[in-house]
Structure formats: C-alpha cells, structure tokens
Design an enzyme around this catalytic site. Structure first.
Site, PDB file in Angstrom:
ATOM      1  N   SER A   1       0.786  -1.231   0.077  1.00 28.86           N
ATOM      2  CA  SER A   1       0.297   0.054   0.045  1.00 28.86           C
ATOM      3  C   SER A   1       0.763   1.424  -0.103  1.00 28.86           C
ATOM      4  O   SER A   1       2.040   1.198   0.450  1.00 28.86           O
ATOM      5  CB  SER A   1      -0.992   0.041   1.241  1.00 28.86           C
ATOM      6  OG  SER A   1      -0.239   0.188   2.413  1.00 28.86           O
ATOM      7  N   ASP A   2       0.184   2.357  -0.394  1.00 32.82           N
ATOM      8  CA  ASP A   2       0.995   3.597   0.053  1.00 32.82           C
ATOM      9  C   ASP A   2       0.752   3.922   1.471  1.00 32.82           C
ATOM     10  O   ASP A   2       0.088   3.151   2.169  1.00 32.82           O
ATOM     11  CB  ASP A   2       0.294   4.928  -0.739  1.00 32.82           C
ATOM     12  CG  ASP A   2       1.175   5.930  -0.966  1.00 32.82           C
ATOM     13  OD1 ASP A   2       2.077   5.978  -0.245  1.00 32.82           O
ATOM     14  OD2 ASP A   2       1.039   6.843  -1.751  1.00 32.82           O
ATOM     15  N   TRP A   3       1.720   4.865   1.827  1.00 31.30           N
ATOM     16  CA  TRP A   3       1.769   4.790   3.176  1.00 31.30           C
ATOM     17  C   TRP A   3       0.481   5.472   3.974  1.00 31.30           C
ATOM     18  O   TRP A   3       0.029   6.597   3.815  1.00 31.30           O
ATOM     19  CB  TRP A   3       3.128   5.863   3.764  1.00 31.30           C
ATOM     20  CG  TRP A   3       4.075   5.436   3.997  1.00 31.30           C
ATOM     21  CD1 TRP A   3       4.997   5.452   4.920  1.00 31.30           C
ATOM     22  CD2 TRP A   3       4.653   4.279   3.133  1.00 31.30           C
ATOM     23  NE1 TRP A   3       6.254   4.669   4.582  1.00 31.30           N
ATOM     24  CE2 TRP A   3       6.070   3.832   3.678  1.00 31.30           C
ATOM     25  CE3 TRP A   3       4.493   3.672   1.954  1.00 31.30           C
ATOM     26  CZ2 TRP A   3       6.761   2.801   3.071  1.00 31.30           C
ATOM     27  CZ3 TRP A   3       5.140   2.486   1.481  1.00 31.30           C
ATOM     28  CH2 TRP A   3       6.508   2.103   2.000  1.00 31.30           C
ATOM     29  N   GLY A   4      -0.228   4.676   4.742  1.00 32.19           N
ATOM     30  CA  GLY A   4      -1.389   4.677   5.157  1.00 32.19           C
ATOM     31  C   GLY A   4      -2.893   4.704   4.127  1.00 32.19           C
ATOM     32  O   GLY A   4      -3.684   4.849   4.583  1.00 32.19           O
TER      33      GLY A   4
END
Ligand code: BGC
Length: 769
Positions: A281-284
C-alpha cells in the site's frame, strides 16, 4: 545506541540463530522451500509479515493517516521497514523513496565523520523528455547502485501516474500524458535499478492524478479510459521489466479504494497481466486492513501497532481466508529471498557519487527541451561573454520537487554557477544584489519567527538597473522557477500562471535588451506545465530545463553554450490556455475545497489525444523540441501488415544541418473508426537517434504489433484491432509529420477478452469528437 552501528554483529547473530533453528528442525527461508517456511509459520507470524514494522518518526495527521514516513532503523531516513521473523530466517527489508534519488538522512546521530548524501537525478518528467530509454536505463543502473550501497532493498519508485492535469502537485515525479512513454520510461528505469539486485515499486496504482484529498477522493472513470490510459503504462512497465513490487494508490477508483480493490489487484494485475511480485500500500493507504489483504494488497505500509491483530482476528472469524493470506506471504517471501538484506550483502555506504553526478549532468541536459530559438539567441558559443543573470531561481535553482520525491544531495549547482563554470561572466552587481536580497529576506522571516525560511518572492528590479545591464552585458538570462510537491496541487493563479510582477519583469528586460539589439533567453526551471501565452513573445529563446537534478546549472550551461545540442522532446503538451486542458472543468473534483469525487469526463481524450482530435491549438505540442541543427527523413518504408496488423517501419534520418545532434523519431498511428470513436492518432513507437554528425544518417527500424493497435470495447470487455484503413505517420512531433503511409486490414482481431470489472456506478457523459 544506534541500531545501524552493530550491523555486522546483527548479521552474525542472525546467521548463527538461523543455523541453530534449522538444527532444531525449524524451516529456514532460503534453506527450506518457501512453502515449507509458510507451513511452519503461525497465524501471528503471517499477520506480522504482511504489516510493515516501520518505527514512524513523524506521526501522521489523525485525519487521513498519511505520512511521509521515515524510519530510524538500519537506514535512518528510509521510508519504511518490513517485519523480520528471525525464528524462520526472515530478515527485515528496508524500503526507501524516491523517484529522483535515494531519500535518506544525510547525517546520522553519533556518526559525525560520515555523510550519506545521494545523487539528485533528473525528476521523472525530465527523464521522460529525453525519449531515450537506453539513457534512462543507464540512470537506473547508477540509481540502483546507490539503493544497494546504502543498504536498501526496495526503492519506492518510479512514479508513473498520467499527467491528466498540469496542476497536479506531483506531476514532476511522473512521466507523461501518454501511457506508452510512461510505460517505456518506467520499464527502462526499473530494468536499470533492478540490474543491481534490488527492487522497485512502480506507483501509484492507479488513478492518483491529483493531490487534493488524495486519500479520500473517488476517481470516476470509464472502463475504456482506465484500460487505455491509466492502467496501460503500468502494464507496459510490468511486461518490460518485472518490477519486484507495485504500490497501490491512495484514491478510490469507481467507488473502491485501490488498496482494497480485488478487481484491480487480483483480477487485472494477477489474473489478466500475470504479475508475480507483491503489492504494497501507499503509506496509510486503504482503510480496511484485512480487506486489503483479501483484495491482494499483500503488504500494509508503513504498518501500525494493532494492524496485525486485525488480520489475525479476520482469519479467526473467517472473514479473511487463510489461503489468501498465505498467497500474500508467499509473494512477499519470494521477493525477500532475492533481496540484498537476505543475501547478506555487505553494503559500503559509499556509492560513486562523483560518477553519478556526471551522469545526472548528462541526463539532465538530454531531458531539456528547446522550445523557442529566434534571432540566433542560442547557443551562446563564443559570441557571448558577459551575462546579465536575472531571476531568483538562477541562484536558488530547483533540483527536484518536494515531499517523498525530494533527495538529500551533497550540493546543488545553480544556473549562475553553471554558466560561470562554462566560462561566461555573470554580471557581478546583479549577483551581489540578489544575494543581499536573499539574506535580507531570510533574516526578516527568521526575525518574524520562521524556523525554516520560505523561498523569497521574486526580486523586483528597477528600470534603471535593467537599462544599465542592457548596456553592460551581451545577453539577458532569466530563470523562471516553480516548485510543488506532495499533499498539495499547484495554484492556478500563482504557480501555473506567472505573477503580474514576473510578467512585468520579463517584458521590461526584453524591451531594454532588444532596444540595444540584444537578446533575452528564458530558462524554465519548473515542475510542470506553466502558462506561456502571457510572456512567450518577449523571449528570444526559451529553454525548458524542468528540474534536472543537482547538476542543474551545469546541464543548463551545456545547452546554452552549445556544448550539448538540445534533443529533449515534450512528453506532455503545453496548451495555450489552462481552459484548453480537457480536464480543466473536472479538476480537482467536487466539492473543490476537499473533493470527494472527480469525474474523468474527458475519457480517453487526455493531452494530445484531445488537442489533436478536437483540433484545439496548443502552445507547444506533444513530442515537440528544437535542435541547433536540422534533420530530414531520407527514406521511409512501411511493410505489408500481417493478418493481425503487425507491421514494420524502416526509415533513415539524416542530420542536414551544421552541428552534431540527435533527433527523436516518433511513430503515430491513426486507426479506423467503427462503432467507437478514436483519437486522431496515438503514439505507438519512438526512438532517439545516436549523435549524428552533419551529413550523417542512421537507419531505424520499428516493429509494431497488431495488438498494440487495439482499442478497448467496453460493451464487450474486449481489446479489438479493427478492420479498416490505418494511417502510419512518422514525425519529429505529434504535429510535425514527415512521412505517411497506410494499409488496410481486412479482418478485425480479438486481442484479448477481459473481465468486466471497475465499472463506474453511473454512466459518464464523456467527451465525444
Ligand atoms: C507517498 C509515496 C511514498 C510514501 C513513503 C507517501 O506519502 O505517496 O509515494 O513512497 O509516502 O514515503
């Protein structure tokens, strides 16, 4: 104690632990098969592995959980770290940004004698403007060497979203408005980086074409535009380079977060495209953690306390299937065994920064696009000596954009430094005035309580100073600079447009220098497309330098002096008015303050696909760029197509001018319109020539597959190469066509039947030609 210092000790401990475990009969990664290792894992361990273990230094805003992460672990400043399971011989991999260079802390606590600077290479848009996949691969090799020598396993790059709208604050990280260029350039850099035995993460998959509410916005897009534009570049990059990982994006696509979209991550990416790496995933990014694993988003980054427990709980409750979790674990382990950390690579922390800086200088110049050159303003050659250097960014030149795409570099060559290095004399009074102005401005900001002074507003010059310089100097050089970055899009009034003060300055300098028979050269040190209508006529020459990395000034000077002949071409259109941009009315979506929905009403008509089909004039078209020499296509042969439409173009390009140079050959194809509309023409192949001496020619051959001519038929979920008549255009830009040929296909070909997925909730009223 710093964790990175006793690295050797940790490695030794790790290997003796592994041996001891194996003696006890516990499978060890690399020694036992991946399946056996998975068989020996507890549910908790599996759940641990699919969640990052980043010790977040910077805590995110509570609202959207986003952060530009950085860890204090083995490589301080790297964006994240994965979980280790020493019992099974699984080490923790380090992942780090970003697209223009390794982004880590340049200095470390308790380690005063060493620095950890990385090379700031040209930004994505600049690399794409080289149209040179061999050069980009070479940059990738150097870049990947820094990744490896700094102890990193996976680079969180390249960024390859489509330039849908010029205001996207992260366009500089991305390549183009066209998926072929994006895919080919991404493929080249990934091949180069990964040739070092480290990984990449092509991002952000997909539809992350704006920063406004990037974590919440729902991108409403037709299946056709999605397939033909927003997914296509990723598919090309995967086919060309097998990136170790793919990063899902923050946004929703037709109602579902990409990080939770089984249709995107499993049906399209795995079933249709046969992608073998893992997805992070992208961060968060994403919300529903078990749902993300269920969808095929194998790794949740940066990882937070409690997220593994959510996975365990979901498996125990039966809402997440063990088999699905095992698949994610398997994909991750298959990458871990290839990594430098797993293979105990003894990294040096000493990449060859000097050699890489030279490569940045060369690549930066190759990506510069000469937009205008009248009254023989360029090159300076030996006819110029004294240069009146204007503009804040001649002094504070921008290497690259802000946010996770930023790089901690050891130094920066400004434009003024570059032209001095090239042997020209910048006007000393102007230099003094600018430097005084900067120090006064930052002193005032600090006195007003600023911790980090912001970039000063453009220095205003009096008419008498300008008049004096027009008398003293041989030429005026004005740099216009712009920057942007993560979390915000560019402001239309002051970032896309020049301010009134800037325009006034351009005009005053132009008038004063012209009055004395002298020229004004403008260098654009920008992150994305800017307005030109308001000032273009005042400039004798315009060099689009983009953000070319830390050697910016030297690269600019190489072109201005004539040492390097410009050969960059636009990979993104410069429209006349912002309102000519097809997405202008639908950017950044509604409500404007914090868009929840953005509808891609322009459909497939993005960039030149729009301007050329709807016959909208542009300032500078896709594929455009001048040279100091001239070229001609001296031969052109189109082969007879095969039954499914595959064909070849054989041509010869000749340097008909007076100095050595390179030209980019671009093949556009216009396909027959049957039951669905089509763009006037689309780029299907390109190649940059070698450096051709005056009079020299080069033969270039293109082989284009029939499948590459296919369009996506939404009603049938099929890619079809239509029967009918095709026109093949060979040109030096999308509007500068040199040769044409045509052929007829008697039968249509079904290239691929796809799944009916990612369907928008309601029909979109798309633009029709
Ligand atoms: C960015 C990613 C980046 C990640 C880690 C996110 O905010 O969108 O591109 O790789 O942070 O720093």
């Amino acid at each position: 104690m710093n964790t990175y210092k006793p690295l050797l000790f940790a490695l030794l401990l790790f290997s003796s632990l592994a041996e001891a475990q194996q003696q006890k009969g516990i499978p060890q990664l690399g020694k036992s098969s991946v399946k056996e290792v998975i068989g020996a894992m507890t549910l908790q361990e599996k759940a641990q592995l699919v969640v990052g273990a980043t010790e977040l230094k910077k805590v995110s805003s509570a609202e959207d959980e986003t952060t530009i992460g950085f860890t204090e672990n083995k490589v301080p400043g790297a964006a994240g770290i994965m979980a280790a399971i020493p019992r099974l011989g699984i080490p923790a991999l380090i992942v780090s940004d970003g697209p223009a260079g390794v982004r880590i802390n340049p200095v470390r606590k308790g380690d005063k004698n060493k620095t950890y600077y990385a090379t700031a290479f040209p930004v994505g848009t600049s690399l794409a403007s080289t149209w040179d996949t061999k050069l980009v691969e070479e940059v990738g090799r150097a870049f990947g060497n820094e990744v490896k020598e700094y102890g990193i396993d996976i680079l969180l790059a390249p960024g390859m979203n489509i330039h849908r709208n010029p205001l996207n604050g992260r366009n500089f990280e991305y390549y183009s408005e066209d998926p072929l260029i994006s895919g080919k350039i991404a493929g080249a850099i990934v091949r180069g980086i990964q040739s070092n035995g480290v990984g990449t993460s092509i991002k952000h998959f997909s539809g992350n074409n704006q920063e406004a509410n990037r974590n919440g916005v729902n991108v409403i897009v037709s299946e056709r535009a999605l397939r033909e534009l927003y997914l296509k570049g990723f598919k090309i990059a995967i086919d060309e380079s097998e990136p170790w990982t793919v990063m899902s994006s923050y946004n929703k696509l037709n109602g579902v977060f990409t990080a939770e979209s089984k249709d995107l991550l499993s049906v399209i990416l795995r079933d249709e495209w046969k992608y073998k790496g893992f997805v992070m995933s992208d961060w968060g990014g994403g919300r529903d953690r078990p749902g993300m694993i269920g969808a095929g988003n194998d790794l949740i980054m940066p990882g937070r306390p409690g997220q593994s427990d959510m996975i365990v709980e979901a498996v125990e409750k039966g809402t997440l299937d063990t088999k699905t979790l095992d698949n994610s674990v398997e994909r991750i382990l298959n990458i871990i065994i290839k990594s430098p950390t797993f293979n105990r690579y003894a990294y040096s922390d000493k990449p060859d920064l000097k050699a890489h800086a030279e490569l940045d200088r060369r690549a930066g110049a190759e990506g510069m696009v000469l937009l205008k050159n009248e009254r023989q303003a360029l090159p300076f050659g030996t006819k110029v000596r004294n240069v009146a250097v204007f503009g804040n960014t001649s002094f504070k030149t921008v290497a690259g954009g802000m946010g996770s795409g930023d790089v901690n570099k050891a130094y920066m060559i400004s434009v003024i430094k570059g032209i001095s290095n090239a042997g020209y004399t910048p006007d000393a009074d102007l230099k003094r005035d600018y430097l005084r102005y900067f120090s006064k401005d930052s002193a005032a900001q600090m006195a007003a309580g600023a911790k980090w002074p912001k970039a000063a507003s453009e220095m205003r010059l009096t008419d008498s100073v300008i008049a004096k310089k027009a008398l003293d100097c041989d030429i005026a050089l004005l740099t216009i600079g712009r920057n942007s970055g993560e979390t915000a899009d560019r402001n239309l009034e002051t970032n896309y447009h020049l301010t009134a003060a800037e325009i006034e300055q351009v005009n005053k300098i132009a008038t004063a220098f012209r009055a004395r028979g002298k020229r004004l050269v403008i260098v654009l040190n920008i992150a994305g497309v800017v307005d030109m209508k308001s000032w273009k006529e005042s400039a004798d020459a315009i060099l689009l330098a983009w953000q070319p990395g830390q050697e910016a000034g030297n690269s600019v000077a190489d072109i201005l002096s004539g040492k390097v002949n410009p050969s960059g071409k636009l990979a993104t259109t410069f429209p006349i008015n912002y309102t000519d941009v097809p997405s202008a009315k639908n950017f950044p979506g509604t409500p404007v303050e914090k868009p929840l929905n953005v509808t891609y009403q322009e459909g497939i008509y993005v960039g030149y696909r729009y301007h050329d089909t709807f016959k909208v004039p542009v300032n500078y078209e896709f594929g455009y760029g001048l040279s100091y020499t001239d070229f001609a296509v001296t031969s052109f042969k189109l082969s007879k197509p095969s039954a499914n439409g595959s064909f070849e173009v054989t041509c010869e390009v000749k340097n008909t001018g007076k100095v050595p140079g390179k030209e980019v050959l671009q093949v556009y194809v216009s396909a027959p319109v049957k039951t669905i509309d089509k763009p006037a023409a689309e780029l299907k192949a390109f190649e940059k020539s070698k450096l051709l001496a005056p009079g020299e020619s080069q033969k270039i051959k293109f082989a284009i597959k029939g499948s590459e001519l296919a369009s996506f038929y939404t009603d049938r979920s099929e890619w079809i190469t239509d029967a009918g008549s095709y026109e093949v255009r060979l040109g030096f830009s999308s509007r500068n066509i040199q040769k044409r040929g045509d052929f007829v296909l008697n039968n249509s070909t079904l290239v691929e039947k796809t799944h009916k997925v990612l369907v928008p909730a309601a029909e979109i009223k798309e633009f029709k030609p």
